[in-house]
Motif scaffolding. Structure first.
Motif, PDB file in Angstrom:
ATOM      1  N   LEU A 110       0.720  -1.346  -0.006  1.00  0.00           N
ATOM      2  CA  LEU A 110       0.025  -0.040   0.030  1.00  0.00           C
ATOM      3  C   LEU A 110       0.814   1.256   0.042  1.00  0.00           C
ATOM      4  O   LEU A 110       0.399   2.514   0.031  1.00  0.00           O
ATOM      5  CB  LEU A 110      -1.038   0.103   1.263  1.00  0.00           C
ATOM      6  N   TYR A 131      -3.114  -9.572   1.289  1.00  0.00           N
ATOM      7  CA  TYR A 131      -4.384 -10.427   1.550  1.00  0.00           C
ATOM      8  C   TYR A 131      -4.606 -11.103   2.667  1.00  0.00           C
ATOM      9  O   TYR A 131      -5.820 -11.061   3.239  1.00  0.00           O
ATOM     10  CB  TYR A 131      -4.652 -11.074   0.237  1.00  0.00           C
ATOM     11  N   ASP A 148     -11.484  -4.645  -1.905  1.00  0.00           N
ATOM     12  CA  ASP A 148     -10.887  -5.396  -2.925  1.00  0.00           C
ATOM     13  C   ASP A 148     -11.074  -4.713  -4.603  1.00  0.00           C
ATOM     14  O   ASP A 148     -10.087  -4.330  -5.137  1.00  0.00           O
ATOM     15  CB  ASP A 148     -11.292  -6.724  -3.234  1.00  0.00           C
ATOM     16  N   LEU A 151      -8.991  -1.736  -4.095  1.00  0.00           N
ATOM     17  CA  LEU A 151      -7.384  -2.185  -4.317  1.00  0.00           C
ATOM     18  C   LEU A 151      -7.140  -2.154  -5.955  1.00  0.00           C
ATOM     19  O   LEU A 151      -6.062  -1.908  -6.263  1.00  0.00           O
ATOM     20  CB  LEU A 151      -6.890  -3.439  -3.767  1.00  0.00           C
ATOM     21  N   LYS A 155      -4.210  -0.093  -7.371  1.00  0.00           N
ATOM     22  CA  LYS A 155      -3.148  -0.608  -8.476  1.00  0.00           C
ATOM     23  C   LYS A 155      -2.949  -0.222  -9.912  1.00  0.00           C
ATOM     24  O   LYS A 155      -2.047  -0.085 -10.380  1.00  0.00           O
ATOM     25  CB  LYS A 155      -3.349  -2.100  -8.500  1.00  0.00           C
TER      26      LYS A 155
END
Length: 160
Positions: A110, A131, A148, A151, A155
């Protein structure tokens, strides 16, 4: 020091301990071993100092700094594996038993400074650790789905 007249005329120079220390310090092998210790220790001391610093949060940097330290150690020994492997084996053992934690992986995963830097490679071990941390912290499946999804945006460098 051991060549000075002050040393030669001192009581310590004539003592058993003084003679032993003089033999050790004047031995070229001693200084070669000191240099080898420094080659391995300096990169690790840098990591320890960074982790102990209050200037910036260190959690998101431990993985990267340890990797950089290992690379620096290899470089300090001119890539001669038999010279650096014993130290690297000790580092790996300590890393696996004491430092390798999902929270450190999440911190790296992160950390935008690292994640978005040129040449970043998405390491499976780091992703798995992130995870694992994520599953421990969030029990609600709906919230996990939302996180999720976020995320994936993270990314992909998408702004919310």
């Amino acid at each position: 020091m051991f060549k000075s007249s002050e040393w030669k005329t001192s009581k310590l120079a004539k003592s058993k301990e003084g003679i032993n220390v003089q033999k050790i310090v004047l031995n070229k092998l001693f200084w070669k071993n000191v240099l080898n210790c420094l080659r391995g220790a300096f990169p690790l001391v840098k990591v320890l100092r960074m982790m102990d610093s209050e200037e910036r949060p260190a959690m998101g940097h431990l993985y990267e700094e340890m990797d950089l330290a290992k690379e620096k150690i290899k470089s300090n020994f001119n890539g001669v594996a038999r010279s650096y492997n014993p130290l690297c084996n000790i580092i790996h053992q300590r890393w696996d038993k004491q430092l390798h934690r999902p929270l450190h992986a999440a911190g790296l995963y992160l950390n935008p400074k690292i994640r978005y830097s040129p040449g970043f490679i998405d390491d499976g071990e780091v992703t798995d650790g992130m995870y694992d941390c994520f599953l421990r912290l969030v029990e609600d499946p709906k919230k996990r789905g939302i996180i999720d999804y976020q995320l994936e945006d993270f990314k992909a460098r998408k702004l919310w």
